[in-house]
Write a protein that holds these residues in place. Sequence first.
Motif, PDB file in Angstrom:
ATOM      1  N   GLU A   1       0.823  -1.208   0.000  1.00  0.00           N
ATOM      2  CA  GLU A   1       0.000   0.000   0.000  1.00  0.00           C
ATOM      3  C   GLU A   1       0.857   1.257   0.000  1.00  0.00           C
ATOM      4  OE1 GLU A   1      -3.693   1.902   2.633  1.00  0.00           O
ATOM      5  OE2 GLU A   1      -2.851  -0.053   3.126  1.00  0.00           O
ATOM      6  N   ASP A   2       1.934   1.241   0.763  1.00  0.00           N
ATOM      7  CA  ASP A   2       2.793   2.423   0.871  1.00  0.00           C
ATOM      8  C   ASP A   2       4.019   2.348  -0.047  1.00  0.00           C
ATOM      9  OD1 ASP A   2       1.218   3.770   2.688  1.00  0.00           O
ATOM     10  OD2 ASP A   2       2.196   2.868   4.423  1.00  0.00           O
ATOM     11  N   ARG A   3       4.076   1.316  -0.899  1.00  0.00           N
ATOM     12  CA  ARG A   3       5.164   1.165  -1.865  1.00  0.00           C
ATOM     13  C   ARG A   3       6.531   1.306  -1.197  1.00  0.00           C
ATOM     14  NH1 ARG A   3       5.907  -0.594  -6.498  1.00  0.00           N
ATOM     15  NH2 ARG A   3       6.937   1.234  -7.382  1.00  0.00           N
ATOM     16  N   LEU A   4       6.694   0.578  -0.082  1.00  0.00           N
ATOM     17  CA  LEU A   4       7.942   0.687   0.663  1.00  0.00           C
ATOM     18  C   LEU A   4       9.127   0.144  -0.134  1.00  0.00           C
ATOM     19  CD1 LEU A   4       6.812  -0.328   4.271  1.00  0.00           C
ATOM     20  CD2 LEU A   4       6.977   1.960   3.254  1.00  0.00           C
ATOM     21  N   GLY A   5       8.885  -0.786  -1.032  1.00  0.00           N
ATOM     22  CA  GLY A   5       9.973  -1.320  -1.833  1.00  0.00           C
ATOM     23  C   GLY A   5      10.644  -0.287  -2.709  1.00  0.00           C
ATOM     24  N   ALA A   6       9.928   0.795  -3.016  1.00  0.00           N
ATOM     25  CA  ALA A   6      10.456   1.836  -3.909  1.00  0.00           C
ATOM     26  C   ALA A   6      10.928   3.078  -3.172  1.00  0.00           C
ATOM     27  CB  ALA A   6       9.375   2.232  -4.919  1.00  0.00           C
ATOM     28  N   GLY A   7      10.883   3.067  -1.852  1.00  0.00           N
ATOM     29  CA  GLY A   7      11.154   4.274  -1.086  1.00  0.00           C
ATOM     30  C   GLY A   7      12.625   4.620  -0.945  1.00  0.00           C
ATOM     31  N   ALA A   8      12.864   5.857  -0.527  1.00  0.00           N
ATOM     32  CA  ALA A   8      14.197   6.253  -0.065  1.00  0.00           C
ATOM     33  C   ALA A   8      14.362   5.765   1.372  1.00  0.00           C
ATOM     34  CB  ALA A   8      14.352   7.767  -0.123  1.00  0.00           C
ATOM     35  N   VAL A   9      15.593   5.501   1.766  1.00  0.00           N
ATOM     36  CA  VAL A   9      15.853   4.974   3.103  1.00  0.00           C
ATOM     37  C   VAL A   9      16.864   5.857   3.818  1.00  0.00           C
ATOM     38  CG1 VAL A   9      16.751   3.025   4.436  1.00  0.00           C
ATOM     39  CG2 VAL A   9      15.322   2.607   2.417  1.00  0.00           C
ATOM     40  N   GLU A  10      16.476   6.305   5.008  1.00  0.00           N
ATOM     41  CA  GLU A  10      17.404   6.991   5.910  1.00  0.00           C
ATOM     42  C   GLU A  10      17.771   6.040   7.037  1.00  0.00           C
ATOM     43  OE1 GLU A  10      16.519  11.192   7.210  1.00  0.00           O
ATOM     44  OE2 GLU A  10      14.587  10.622   6.364  1.00  0.00           O
ATOM     45  N   LEU A  11      19.047   5.945   7.364  1.00  0.00           N
ATOM     46  CA  LEU A  11      19.474   5.235   8.561  1.00  0.00           C
ATOM     47  C   LEU A  11      19.385   6.201   9.725  1.00  0.00           C
ATOM     48  CD1 LEU A  11      20.655   2.520   9.606  1.00  0.00           C
ATOM     49  CD2 LEU A  11      22.898   3.604   9.426  1.00  0.00           C
ATOM     50  N   LEU A  12      18.610   5.829  10.744  1.00  0.00           N
ATOM     51  CA  LEU A  12      18.340   6.736  11.855  1.00  0.00           C
ATOM     52  C   LEU A  12      19.204   6.411  13.061  1.00  0.00           C
ATOM     53  CD1 LEU A  12      14.431   6.719  11.639  1.00  0.00           C
ATOM     54  CD2 LEU A  12      16.005   8.403  10.661  1.00  0.00           C
ATOM     55  N   THR A  13      19.517   7.437  13.807  1.00  0.00           N
ATOM     56  CA  THR A  13      20.188   7.269  15.096  1.00  0.00           C
ATOM     57  C   THR A  13      19.116   7.230  16.179  1.00  0.00           C
ATOM     58  OG1 THR A  13      22.136   8.466  14.324  1.00  0.00           O
ATOM     59  CG2 THR A  13      21.846   8.259  16.709  1.00  0.00           C
ATOM     60  N   ALA A  14      18.996   6.080  16.836  1.00  0.00           N
ATOM     61  CA  ALA A  14      17.935   5.927  17.838  1.00  0.00           C
ATOM     62  C   ALA A  14      18.420   5.135  19.050  1.00  0.00           C
ATOM     63  CB  ALA A  14      16.726   5.225  17.207  1.00  0.00           C
TER      64      ALA A  14
END
Length: 602
Positions: free
Chosen positions: A529-542
Motif C-alpha cells: 500500500e505504501d510502496r515501501l519497496g520503492a522508497g528512499a531509506v534513511e538510517l536513523l540514530t535511535a
Amino acid sequence: MDAPVTASPHPPQTTLTGEVVHRPTADAEWWRTAVIYQVYPRSFGDADGDGIGDLPGATERLEHLARLGVDAVWLSPFYRSPQKDAGYDVADYRDVDPLFGTLDDADALIARAHELGLRVVVDLVPNHTSDQHAWFRQALADGPGSAARARYMFREGGGERGEEPPNNWQSVFGGSAWTRVSDRPDAPGSAWERDGQWYLHLFDSSQPDLNWDHPEVHEEFCSILRFWLDRGVDGFRVDVAHGLVKAAGLPDWAGHVRMVEGSDVEEGLAAAEDDVLVPDASDDVETGRSPMFDQDGVHEIYREWRAVLDEYDGDRILVAEAWVEPLERLALYVRPDEMHQAFNFNFLVTRWSPAELRRSITGSYAANDAVGAPTTWVLSNHDVVRHASRLGLAETGKGPNGIGAEDTQPDAELGLRRARAASLLMLGLAGSAYVYQGEELGLPEHTTLDDSLRQDPAWWRTGHAEKGRDGCRVPLPWRSDAPGLGFSPTGRTWLPQPESWAALAPDVQERQEGSTLRLYRQALDLRAEDRLGAGAVELLTAGADVVAVRNTGEGRGAVVVMANLGSEPVALPAGHEVLLASGPLADGALPSDTTVWLRARD
C-alpha cells in the motif's frame, strides 16, 4: 488488519535523526520491489498422496500465496532427475520428473499463478548436470579425448600412474572434488572400468561440472532458457551462479571449501574486524579468490543470457545465487547488462547485532546503488537453518549446517521472537525480498530429525560430521487436525513433521490474533500500500541497541522501522502512530528483540 497499537506518551521519548543511505527507486520494473516466495516443491503440497510434494499440489496452494500478498513464486528444481541432491542433479532440463508431475502440470501451474497475479521464477542449474544426463552418459561411453568429454571437466590424474586427483580441490559436500571414472560404482563390467581419467564435481560425485569454455554448453543453455521462456516463466534463479568458470589450469588451492549455509563459502577466507571477508595467505594473492568461484569469466555468460531474456516481453529476470564477498564483488553480477537480482547473503549471515546489521544495510545499498540494482533481502531458504531457529542459538551468525537431536538446541521462544522482528525489519526495507515457504508461519528447523532419515549428500560425504539441510526441508503443515498436517491426502510425508507444528498450521493461525501468519499478511499489505519497496531509506540514530530506518515509500507518509536488539526496552519517538509490531509493546516502549513500524501523526 489487527487494530494498530498507539504508543503511550509516558516513557522518555526517542529522538530520530538520520542520513539517507538509499535514494528512491524511479524505475517501475516489478522485480525492483517484489516480494518473492520460494516453493520447495517436494515439501509444499502433495496432490497424489505419495508423501512427496508435486506441481499439482503446489498449484492447489497458490491461493495461499496470493492471499499472503507476495508478488511472485520461485520454484526449486522439478526437472527430470535421479534425485541424488533433491533435484539439483538434473538429467533433463526440458522435462518434469514424474515425481513432481508432467509438463502439462508445469503449464497449469504457470497459468494459475498468472491468473492470481503471481509471476513464476524457476530454478536453473548450470554449473553441473546429473551423471545420468545424456551428455555425461555419452562422455563415459565415448572415452578419453572424445568430443563428448570436452563438455565436462575431464582430466588426467596426477602421480606416476595417474592414481592421484588432478588437483587438491575439495567438494563443497565433503571429500575430494574429483572422481576417477574407473572408481565409479557403475564402472565394473562396463567399457570404462579401466578408464583412468578423472572428472570434476564441486558438489556430489553424481553432479559432474560442465566446461563453460565449450561453445556447445553456451548454446544448450540459451536453448533451455528459451524453452521455459516460451512456456511463460517470468525468470530464473541461477544455482551456484558464481561457480561456472574455473581459473585457467585448475591450480591447486591451499584453502578449501566447506558447506556453510548450505552452499559454498571459502574457508580460506578469514573474517576481518568489520566482518567483510578478506583473503589470508592461502588465497590467490592477486584476486583474493579461490580458483573455483567468482571468476571474472562468469559475467560474459550472464551478458549472453540477459540478451536472450531481453528478447521477451514482460521484464523476465535472472537471480543470482552467488555466495560472494565483499558486497562490491556481488554487485558485479547485477550490472545493467547482466542479472537483475542477487541474493543478499551478507544480510542473511549477519549476527543479531545492531552495529553489524546497520553495516550490512548501508553497505548493501551502497554497493547495489552504485550499479543501479535493487538490494535483494533474504533471511531463509532451502539451504540454511531456518531463521526462527538460527536466531535462537547462542551464536547467531551463519549458523551450523543443520542441527541434530544431540546438538545444543535453539531457544525456541527467543528464536521466534527474533525471527518475527528480523522479518519485519527486512520487509520494511526498500528493494526486493524473498520469503522461504513456512517462514510466514514461524516454522522452526526440525532439530530432532532421526539421523536414519537424512538424505542430504552433505550428511554422507562428510562422514556424518554435518547434519545437512533436511531439517529446513520438512513438508509444511496446512491443517492442524489432519494426518500429515494436511500436507498429503493420505497423511504421508517424505520426512516427519515435528508434533509442535500442529499449532503453527494456517487454520490455527488464521484465528489467532498476533499470529506470525497474520503479521506477515499485515506487513505485506502495508508494504504494498505504501510502496515501501520503492522508497528512499534513511538510517536513523535511535540508540546503540536499535536498528532504525525511515522509508519514505510512495504512500500515505514515511514509515519508521525500529528494531530493538538490546536487553532493555527503548522508548518510542513522540508524535508517532504504531502501525505494526512484531510483538506486544510495554507501556509505550519497544521491548527487547522486537520491531515496530511507525508513522508520524499529522
